[in-house]
Structure formats: structure tokens, C-alpha cells
Enzyme design. Structure first.
Site, PDB file in Angstrom:
ATOM      1  N   ASP A   1     -36.963  10.644   6.989  1.00 11.91           N
ATOM      2  CA  ASP A   1     -36.753  11.993   6.466  1.00 11.91           C
ATOM      3  C   ASP A   1     -37.950  12.867   6.790  1.00 11.91           C
ATOM      4  O   ASP A   1     -39.071  12.576   6.381  1.00 11.91           O
ATOM      5  CB  ASP A   1     -36.556  11.908   4.942  1.00 11.91           C
TER       6      ASP A   1
ATOM      7  N   ASP B   1     -32.544  16.087  -2.418  1.00 12.30           N
ATOM      8  CA  ASP B   1     -33.969  15.939  -2.715  1.00 12.30           C
ATOM      9  C   ASP B   1     -34.247  16.484  -4.110  1.00 12.30           C
ATOM     10  O   ASP B   1     -34.214  17.706  -4.333  1.00 12.30           O
ATOM     11  CB  ASP B   1     -34.810  16.696  -1.697  1.00 12.30           C
TER      12      ASP B   1
END
Length: 226
Positions: A185, A43
Site C-alpha cells: 500500500d 483506511d
């Protein structure tokens, strides 16, 4: 050498390093690899598209090139094309860009393959962005990443509307005959994984449910096996 997204055994789990020990990324990647994961999720946050910052200041310069797993890089940044080129050069296998950031920059879906020709491409959207806005992107991407929490912070609770949104996106992919995988996610655990998989999700991104637990490998397997 770029790894093959479509040779991954599905459904799959992509452990998210946002929840890992940031000071020991190589060993945390090895933990995922030895536990049977085929992907790993990075990320990247610039502190502007979302308030937090992660993997933005060179932390991945030495990690990405040597990573043995499929390198799944999620760009939560204001300038997604510039960031994507940087991480492509570092060895990312799939670059997932936010629909909202692309729209803000005026990047048309049809430009993506020309601007970023060397990797697999994903498109992501915030949990309250209508999924119908994905339609123009589906001919040009390999993966859709649905956020089931607000992007920018790990450990949030799974938003209950997410399975319905996933099912709608899966329907669009199948109706169009696109070769596009569906990932989700945020807030993934044993219970929410079942809901996501039942909605047609191919890849579960899981962070805090896996990292920080001694039974990482069994938790990873359990997300798929139930």
C-alpha cells in the site's frame, strides 16, 4: 456473511477509498465493483497513531454492511483491538492491525485469534520497521500489508526499498509454509506495480492512481496486466 479472502483471483487490486470522493462513498464503491475489483480498501485513522483522521467518526456505519466487495479494513489507530471489534461488527471481512500499535499495547501475536475470532486478520508495519518483526505473527494472520509510504496520507511516492522488503516477507511466508497473502500500500502506479508483483506481492492497494481519473477501469486492469 463474511466473504472468502482466499477465493479472490490473484494478483488483485484493492482500490483505496482514501483517495475517493468522501461525500459519495456508495457510488465510489460501485465504481470499483463495476470496474472488476474484488476488494475495497478502507483506511481508518484515529488522528493519534497517525496525524490524519479518516473513516473514524461513523462514516462507514451505513457503508460497510452493504458493500458488495471484500471489505479490507486497515486500522491505523492507537487501540487496534477495540477498533477491530467495532469494524468487525459493521461487517469488515479482513481487519489489518499495525504491528507497532499491537506492540505498544502489549498484545501478543498468539492472542489475536482469541481476541478477534470472527474475521480474517492482517498485520501491517510502517516502512522503516524491520520486516523480521513480522515472524511471530505469521502463524496467526491471513495477510501481511507492507506500507510502501509513511502511513497517514495518500498520494505519496513509492519508497524504493519496498520491493526488497516485499521479497523478504514473501520468503518468510514461503519458508514457514503459511497460508498468508502479501499486500502492499502506497505509491502504486503502473511502474511500481510491476516491481511489487515481481517481488511476490498478491494484492496491490491503489488510491490516487485510480480515483479521480475517468479511465479508472483500464487503470485498474493495467496494474495487473502491465
Amino acid at each position: 456473511m463474511m466473504k472468502d479472502l482466499f477465493s479472490i483471483n490473484l494478483p488483485a487490486v484493492s482500490p483505496s477509498l482514501l483517495a475517493a470522493d468522501q461525500k459519495n462513498l456508495p457510488s465510489e464503491i460501485e465504481r470499483a465493483f463495476s470496474s472488476g475489483a474484488e476488494l475495497i480498501h478502507f483506511d481508518v485513522m484515529d488522528g493519534r497513531f497517525v496525524p490524519a483522521t479518516s473513516f473514524w467518526n461513523g462514516e462507514l456505519d451505513s457503508v460497510l454492511p452493504s458493500c458488495p466487495l471484500f471489505r479490507d479494513v486497515h486500522l491505523m489507530v492507537e487501540d487496534p483491538i477495540a477498533a477491530a471489534r467495532k469494524f468487525a461488527d459493521l461487517g469488515a471481512d479482513c481487519l489489518t492491525l499495525h504491528l507497532e500499535a499491537l506492540e505498544e499495547r502489549g498484545v501478543a501475536p498468539s492472542q489475536l485469534r482469541t481476541l478477534l475470532p470472527s474475521t480474517y486478520l492482517g498485520i501491517s508495519l510502517r516502512p522503516h520497521t524491520p520486516v523480521e518483526r513480522l515472524k511471530p505473527y505469521l502463524p496467526y494472520v491471513d495477510l501481511v500489508l507492507l506500507m510502501s509510504v509513511e502511513p497517514g496520507k495518500g498520494g505519496q511516492a513509492f519508497l524504493e526499498a519496498s520491493p526488497e522488503r516485499a521479497a523478504a516477507v514473501k520468503g518468510m511466508i514461503e519458508e514457514g509454509g503459511y497460508r498468508v497473502l502479501l499486500s502492499i500500500d502506497g505509491g502504486i502506479n503502473g511502474a511500481t506495480a510491476k516491481k511489487a508483483l515481481a517481488s511476490g506481492v498478491d494484492i496491490l492497494v491503489a488510491g490516487s492512481y485510480l480515483y479521480g481519473h475517468s479511465d479508472f477501469a483500464s487503470r485498474l486492469r493495467g496494474l495487473i496486466d502491465g
